[in-house]
Write a protein that holds these residues in place. Structure first.
Motif, PDB file in Angstrom:
ATOM      1  N   GLN A  27      10.131  16.476  -3.486  1.00 17.11           N
ATOM      2  CA  GLN A  27      10.256  15.061  -3.118  1.00 17.11           C
ATOM      3  C   GLN A  27       9.040  14.264  -3.589  1.00 17.11           C
ATOM      4  O   GLN A  27       9.173  13.114  -4.004  1.00 17.11           O
ATOM      5  N   ILE A  28       7.862  14.876  -3.545  1.00 13.33           N
ATOM      6  CA  ILE A  28       6.660  14.196  -4.044  1.00 13.33           C
ATOM      7  C   ILE A  28       6.789  13.944  -5.538  1.00 13.33           C
ATOM      8  O   ILE A  28       6.525  12.838  -6.024  1.00 13.33           O
ATOM      9  N   LEU A  32       6.914  10.295  -7.512  1.00 10.98           N
ATOM     10  CA  LEU A  32       6.025   9.965  -8.626  1.00 10.98           C
ATOM     11  C   LEU A  32       6.828   9.488  -9.826  1.00 10.98           C
ATOM     12  O   LEU A  32       6.451   8.523 -10.497  1.00 10.98           O
ATOM     13  N   ILE A  33       7.931  10.142 -10.089  1.00 13.66           N
ATOM     14  CA  ILE A  33       8.789   9.736 -11.208  1.00 13.66           C
ATOM     15  C   ILE A  33       9.400   8.367 -10.948  1.00 13.66           C
ATOM     16  O   ILE A  33       9.439   7.508 -11.828  1.00 13.66           O
ATOM     17  N   ALA A  39       9.623   3.623 -14.654  1.00 14.00           N
ATOM     18  CA  ALA A  39      10.719   3.503 -13.691  1.00 14.00           C
ATOM     19  C   ALA A  39      11.434   2.171 -13.795  1.00 14.00           C
ATOM     20  O   ALA A  39      12.618   2.081 -13.481  1.00 14.00           O
ATOM     21  N   GLU A  40      10.770   1.120 -14.214  1.00 12.78           N
ATOM     22  CA  GLU A  40      11.408  -0.195 -14.346  1.00 12.78           C
ATOM     23  C   GLU A  40      12.603  -0.097 -15.281  1.00 12.78           C
ATOM     24  O   GLU A  40      13.638  -0.704 -15.062  1.00 12.78           O
ATOM     25  N   VAL A  76      17.190  -2.435  -5.245  1.00 13.21           N
ATOM     26  CA  VAL A  76      17.833  -1.747  -6.368  1.00 13.21           C
ATOM     27  C   VAL A  76      17.417  -0.295  -6.531  1.00 13.21           C
ATOM     28  O   VAL A  76      18.047   0.426  -7.301  1.00 13.21           O
ATOM     29  N   ASP A  77      16.373   0.162  -5.844  1.00 14.64           N
ATOM     30  CA  ASP A  77      16.024   1.583  -5.950  1.00 14.64           C
ATOM     31  C   ASP A  77      15.392   2.080  -4.666  1.00 14.64           C
ATOM     32  O   ASP A  77      15.132   1.324  -3.743  1.00 14.64           O
ATOM     33  N   GLY A  78      15.186   3.376  -4.610  1.00 15.37           N
ATOM     34  CA  GLY A  78      14.593   3.979  -3.424  1.00 15.37           C
ATOM     35  C   GLY A  78      15.635   4.270  -2.360  1.00 15.37           C
ATOM     36  O   GLY A  78      16.836   4.137  -2.581  1.00 15.37           O
ATOM     37  N   PRO A  79      15.176   4.636  -1.179  1.00 19.90           N
ATOM     38  CA  PRO A  79      16.093   5.067  -0.113  1.00 19.90           C
ATOM     39  C   PRO A  79      16.977   3.945   0.436  1.00 19.90           C
ATOM     40  O   PRO A  79      17.984   4.219   1.063  1.00 19.90           O
TER      41      PRO A  79
END
Length: 166
Positions: A27-28, A32-33, A39-40, A76-79
């Motif tokens: 998960q770490i 980071l990715i 990531a944009e 738009v991203d993440g949890p």
């Protein structure tokens, strides 16, 4: 499961970060990715979602979103990806509750969310409708003062009006 070879120092750092964040080492690496400079490109807006690209950095996590007039925020991203909030403040509070539920989530979303304009970080407030003012205070440039605005007579009159005169 795939494996990745890393040196001992990297492994120790990764293990420490995972313990501190109460996450797995995988998960770490994923975080980071997801938050790296590349990531944009990986997090395009969903179909039909235009608006202004915004982001928030909180507790070591970057959350990307889109600001949609007149005040909605679509993550738009993440949890929290795919969720839309009626106000920047509601979106900010959701981010805080997700990453740090033990703290008071009361935040001003207009300053919590940021915009990157040509490498310059600005708060979302800078594009808020009605936020553009000619100077400090809402009356600057509109208030006309007489030459005696700070005279003893005027100050004594104000003191009398407020019951402060001797």
């Amino acid at each position: 499961m795939a494996t990745i070879e890393v040196d001992e120092d990297t492994k120790r750092t990764l293990s420490f970060a995972a313990r501190m964040a109460r996450l797995t080492e995988g998960q770490i690496v994923r975080r980071l990715i997801e938050t790296g400079p590349w990531a944009e490109e990986r997090a395009p807006s969903p179909p039909g979602v235009e608006g202004v690209a915004i982001y928030a950095d909180y507790e070591g996590h970057r959350v990307r979103a889109r600001y949609l007039e007149p005040g909605r925020v679509h993550i738009v991203d993440g949890p929290l990806a795919g969720q839309t909030f009626k106000t920047p403040t509601a979106a900010a509070r959701a981010v805080i509750r997700h990453f740090n539920p033990a703290v008071n989530d009361n935040r001003n979303g207009w300053t919590f969310w940021q915009i990157d304009e040509a490498g310059v970080r600005k708060p979302l407030q800078s594009i808020r409708p009605g936020a553009q003012r000619p100077g400090r205070g809402s009356l600057r440039g509109r208030l006309v003062l007489s030459d005696d605005w700070d005279s003893d007579e005027v100050n004594e009159g104000i003191a009398r009006d407020f019951g402060l005169a001797p």
